[in-house]
Design an enzyme around this catalytic site. Structure first.
Site, PDB file in Angstrom:
ATOM      1  N   HIS A  23       0.884  -1.007  -0.051  1.00  0.00           N
ATOM      2  CA  HIS A  23      -0.107   0.026  -0.004  1.00  0.00           C
ATOM      3  C   HIS A  23       1.013   1.199  -0.110  1.00  0.00           C
ATOM      4  O   HIS A  23       2.062   1.136   0.504  1.00  0.00           O
ATOM      5  CB  HIS A  23      -0.974  -0.025   1.285  1.00  0.00           C
ATOM      6  CG  HIS A  23      -1.998   1.050   1.166  1.00  0.00           C
ATOM      7  ND1 HIS A  23      -1.884   2.310   1.269  1.00  0.00           N
ATOM      8  CD2 HIS A  23      -3.404   0.746   1.049  1.00  0.00           C
ATOM      9  CE1 HIS A  23      -3.071   3.010   1.270  1.00  0.00           C
ATOM     10  NE2 HIS A  23      -3.825   2.260   0.732  1.00  0.00           N
ATOM     11  N   GLU A  78      -3.762   1.079  -7.786  1.00  0.00           N
ATOM     12  CA  GLU A  78      -4.141   2.443  -6.874  1.00  0.00           C
ATOM     13  C   GLU A  78      -3.046   3.717  -7.059  1.00  0.00           C
ATOM     14  O   GLU A  78      -2.027   3.736  -6.682  1.00  0.00           O
ATOM     15  CB  GLU A  78      -3.921   2.002  -5.454  1.00  0.00           C
ATOM     16  CG  GLU A  78      -4.852   1.040  -4.806  1.00  0.00           C
ATOM     17  CD  GLU A  78      -5.268   1.013  -3.318  1.00  0.00           C
ATOM     18  OE1 GLU A  78      -6.362   1.209  -3.197  1.00  0.00           O
ATOM     19  OE2 GLU A  78      -4.479   1.276  -2.626  1.00  0.00           O
TER      20      GLU A  78
HETATM   21  C1  PEP Z   1      -6.832   2.910  -0.024  1.00  0.00           C
HETATM   22  O1  PEP Z   1      -6.820   2.984   1.305  1.00  0.00           O
HETATM   23  O2  PEP Z   1      -6.138   2.051  -0.437  1.00  0.00           O
HETATM   24  C2  PEP Z   1      -7.894   3.724  -0.686  1.00  0.00           C
HETATM   25  C3  PEP Z   1      -7.884   3.615  -1.936  1.00  0.00           C
HETATM   26  O3  PEP Z   1      -8.218   4.963  -0.023  1.00  0.00           O
HETATM   27  P1  PEP Z   1      -9.060   6.018  -0.292  1.00  0.00           P
HETATM   28  O4  PEP Z   1     -10.535   5.196  -0.859  1.00  0.00           O
HETATM   29  O5  PEP Z   1      -9.732   6.583   1.133  1.00  0.00           O
HETATM   30  O6  PEP Z   1      -8.727   6.760  -1.270  1.00  0.00           O
END
Ligand code: PEP
Length: 250
Positions: free
Chosen positions: A99, A168
């Protein structure tokens, strides 16, 4: 969305306490509805709540994941750390690794690779997060970054079984900013092709994560190569989370 199972991974980060568990019944109830047969729910609470989550979700469709582990397995003199083996022994099925909030704490691709190999050995299902920073995006380096992260994080891994990738973009996490559907599609396509080539297997689950909420889900669900979402902020509120699930599926 693809036509496969639809994943909803809730990353609670460093939020939540015992009282936050009470309302989980709401999600357990909707997960039993025939409308949500295709949905897979994975809750990743902080370590302090893993045991309670596991107990509360016995005989339900909700699965439980951890948010990290140490890069040394088993047990040892590592104050403040928790090993993949300890997580697995609790009964946990999944683990989020790589992450961006852990990367900014010092996790390099090499460290993440160690954690992945250990977790796979422990038969945990790994949710590996990859994604570019805003600077990478401005320099049109998304694909290079994804390639490096995937190559290094998955080094020495023999098969892709038990690996889920969450795309992400770092600049999207917790910011309210979301890439265009075309950009997500392009980067997810790259990830799927990469895994297909590396492991000679095309069935890889790839999720999108970054500021998913009730307002943008209607647009995001139109991306036809993603298998679900990793949701941070909006997953800590059960009503918001359920709304996202409903808007995705119904
Ligand atoms: C995450 O913690 O992986 C994330 C996507 O957070 P958020 O949805 O708050 O952007």
């Amino acid at each position: 969305m693809t036509n496969n199972n639809i994943y909803f991974v809730a990353n609670w980060k460093m939020y939540g306490n015992l009282t936050s568990l009470n309302a989980l019944n709401k999600v357990i109830n909707i997960s039993r509805s025939k409308f949500f047969k295709k949905a897979k729910f994975i809750y990743c609470p902080p370590f302090t709540l893993l045991d309670q989550f596991l107990k509360k979700t016995i005989n339900t469709k909700i699965e439980v994941g951890a948010q990290d582990c140490h890069f040394v397995n088993g047990s040892g003199p590592y104050t403040g750390m928790i090993s993949a083996n300890q997580i697995k022994k609790l009964g946990t099925k999944y683990i989020i690794l790589g992450h961006s909030e852990k990367r900014s704490d010092g996790d390099t691709n090499q460290i993440i690779n160690k954690k992945i190999l250990i977790s796979i050995k422990e038969k945990l299902k790994v949710i590996l997060c990859v994604g570019e920073t805003l600077k990478d995006k401005k320099n049109k380096k998304e694909i290079n970054v994804l390639k490096t992260q995937l190559n290094s994080c998955l080094k020495n891994l023999k098969q892709k079984k038990n690996i889920i990738i969450a795309y992400e973009p770092v600049w999207s996490i917790g910011t309210g900013r979301v890439p265009t559907n075309a950009d997500i599609y392009k980067n997810v396509k790259f990830i799927k092709n990469f895994i297909k080539k590396k492991f000679k297997n095309k069935n890889i689950v790839v999720l999108y994560g970054g500021s998913v909420n009730q307002k943008n889900i209607g647009i995001l669900k139109k991306i036809n190569n993603i298998d679900g979402f990793l949701i941070g902020g909006a997953s800590q509120n059960y009503d918001k989370f359920i709304d996202i699930v409903k808007k995705t599926i119904i």
